[in-house]
Motif scaffolding. Structure first.
Motif, short mmCIF file in Angstrom:
data_model
loop_
_atom_site.label_atom_id
_atom_site.label_comp_id
_atom_site.label_asym_id
_atom_site.label_seq_id
_atom_site.Cartn_x
_atom_site.Cartn_y
_atom_site.Cartn_z
N ILE A 79 0.79 -1.21 -0.05
CA ILE A 79 -0.08 0.18 0.05
C ILE A 79 0.84 1.20 -0.03
CG2 ILE A 79 -1.76 1.37 1.32
CD1 ILE A 79 -3.07 -1.46 2.04
N GLN A 80 1.95 1.07 0.88
CA GLN A 80 2.74 2.31 0.73
C GLN A 80 3.49 2.53 -0.67
OE1 GLN A 80 4.90 1.39 4.25
NE2 GLN A 80 3.06 1.45 5.71
N ARG A 125 3.46 5.88 -2.98
CA ARG A 125 4.43 6.72 -3.63
C ARG A 125 4.49 6.78 -5.15
NH1 ARG A 125 7.87 3.49 -1.73
NH2 ARG A 125 8.54 2.30 -3.31
N VAL A 126 4.05 5.59 -5.62
CA VAL A 126 3.87 5.33 -7.14
C VAL A 126 2.78 6.33 -7.83
CG1 VAL A 126 3.63 3.78 -9.38
CG2 VAL A 126 4.95 3.19 -7.37
N ASN A 127 1.54 6.35 -7.19
CA ASN A 127 0.63 7.22 -7.75
C ASN A 127 0.26 8.45 -7.02
OD1 ASN A 127 -0.82 5.09 -9.56
ND2 ASN A 127 -0.51 3.67 -7.46
N ARG A 128 1.43 8.90 -6.17
CA ARG A 128 1.02 10.20 -5.65
C ARG A 128 0.36 11.33 -6.43
NH1 ARG A 128 5.85 13.19 -2.12
NH2 ARG A 128 4.39 14.34 -0.62
N ALA A 129 1.03 11.38 -7.80
CA ALA A 129 0.32 12.52 -8.58
C ALA A 129 -0.82 12.23 -9.05
CB ALA A 129 1.37 12.61 -9.81
N LYS A 183 6.26 7.95 4.30
CA LYS A 183 7.10 7.62 5.44
C LYS A 183 8.59 8.51 5.38
CE LYS A 183 6.74 3.26 6.11
NZ LYS A 183 7.02 2.02 7.08
N SER A 184 8.81 8.92 4.25
CA SER A 184 10.08 9.74 3.87
C SER A 184 10.07 11.12 4.36
CB SER A 184 10.58 9.70 2.26
OG SER A 184 9.36 9.99 1.68
N ALA A 185 8.80 11.61 4.59
CA ALA A 185 8.56 13.13 4.90
C ALA A 185 9.17 13.04 6.27
CB ALA A 185 6.76 13.29 5.01
N PRO A 186 9.85 14.15 6.45
CA PRO A 186 10.45 14.14 7.87
C PRO A 186 9.72 14.09 9.19
CG PRO A 186 11.41 15.96 6.34
CD PRO A 186 10.15 15.34 5.44
N SER A 194 0.24 6.29 6.19
CA SER A 194 0.24 4.79 6.38
C SER A 194 1.47 4.16 6.92
CB SER A 194 0.01 4.03 4.88
OG SER A 194 0.41 2.63 5.14
N ASP A 195 1.30 3.70 8.11
CA ASP A 195 2.46 3.17 8.70
C ASP A 195 2.19 2.03 9.84
OD1 ASP A 195 5.08 2.54 10.03
OD2 ASP A 195 5.26 4.59 10.73
N GLU A 196 2.34 0.85 9.51
CA GLU A 196 2.10 -0.07 10.48
C GLU A 196 2.96 -0.16 11.81
OE1 GLU A 196 5.15 -1.89 7.64
OE2 GLU A 196 3.64 -0.48 7.57
N ASP A 197 4.04 0.61 11.56
CA ASP A 197 4.92 0.78 12.98
C ASP A 197 4.29 1.90 13.87
OD1 ASP A 197 6.85 -1.05 12.12
OD2 ASP A 197 7.74 0.19 10.83
#
Length: 234
Positions: free
Chosen positions: A18-19, A23-27, A38-41, A85-88
């Motif tokens: 899903i993550q 990422r692939v479909n952000r646009a 999750k790469s966002a600071p 989205s973050d299972e952690d």
């Protein structure tokens, strides 16, 4: 009113896929509906704070930190609808890092996240995929012993890591911590059977069928048992 959806897994229910889709479909997401990676600071900082809570004596440091980071995230939202989205956010994968039990700190961590956003007048919904518990447990075991490929003994595995026999207690704890009305549960198996894993989450987020059809539905990857992947199932 702005709205956020937190996809919180759990682990081994297609979260990585899903993550990657986000990422692939952000646009391809509408401007009013923004996925946050999750790469966002700031979101990465929340991820690390949650994942680093391993012992009860760490709660005094980690819980206020999680609230502060979530508050900053809430203040910086610039879309009407935001998907995280973050299972952690539930904590580390059960059976790892010496943690006993099934996500033992969610009673404290989820309310910190919820309250931080609610204090900014933002509607919050959590999304949780319910997978057949025994199948989920088998997948957790397979990931833990990915290199060893040990045989799966459910009773022994549950006893060693103090894991329950089903999801019931965890669901009750989550409902009590943030309110049952603020958590949406959906069958992992039903969503996977559509051939487009994540459809239920994206619909709950507010994407219509036309938008879903425009997404690039990438091939799945089973990180526990790569050799068992069947793209037709997802």
């Amino acid at each position: 009113m702005k709205r956020v959806v937190f996809h919180i897994g759990p682990h081994k229910t297609g979260s990585t896929y899903i993550q990657r889709m986000m990422r692939v479909n952000r646009a391809r997401f509408p401007e009013s509906h923004r996925p946050v990676l999750k790469s966002a600071p700031l979101f990465g900082a929340l991820h690390r704070a949650s994942l680093g809570l391993l012992r009860p004596d760490q709660q005094a440091d980690h819980l206020p930190l999680m609230f502060d980071i979530a508050s900053e995230l809430a203040r910086n939202l610039d879309a009407d609808n935001t998907l995280f989205s973050d299972e952690d956010l539930l904590g580390p994968l059960p059976s790892r890092h010496g943690i006993a039990g099934l996500y033992p700190y969610i009673d404290q961590t989820l309310p910190r996240i919820y309250n931080a956003f609610a204090a900014q007048g933002i509607a919050v919904q959590f999304f949780f995929y319910l997978r057949s518990y025994n199948d989920w447990l088998h997948s957790v075991h397979a990931y833990k012993f990915l290199k060893d490929k040990r045989s799966f003994a459910p009773k022994k595995f549950k006893a060693r890591h103090q894991l329950p026999d089903n999801w019931t207690n965890l669901v009750n704890r989550m409902n009590a911590s943030v309110g049952a009305e603020n958590i949406l549960y959906h069958s992992f198996e039903q969503d996977r059977a559509t051939g487009r894993m994540g459809t239920a989450l994206f619909r709950a987020f507010g994407l219509d069928d036309e938008t879903l059809d425009r997404l690039d539905w990438i091939a799945p990857v089973n990180v526990s048992r790569p050799e068992t992947v069947d793209p037709k199932r997802w």
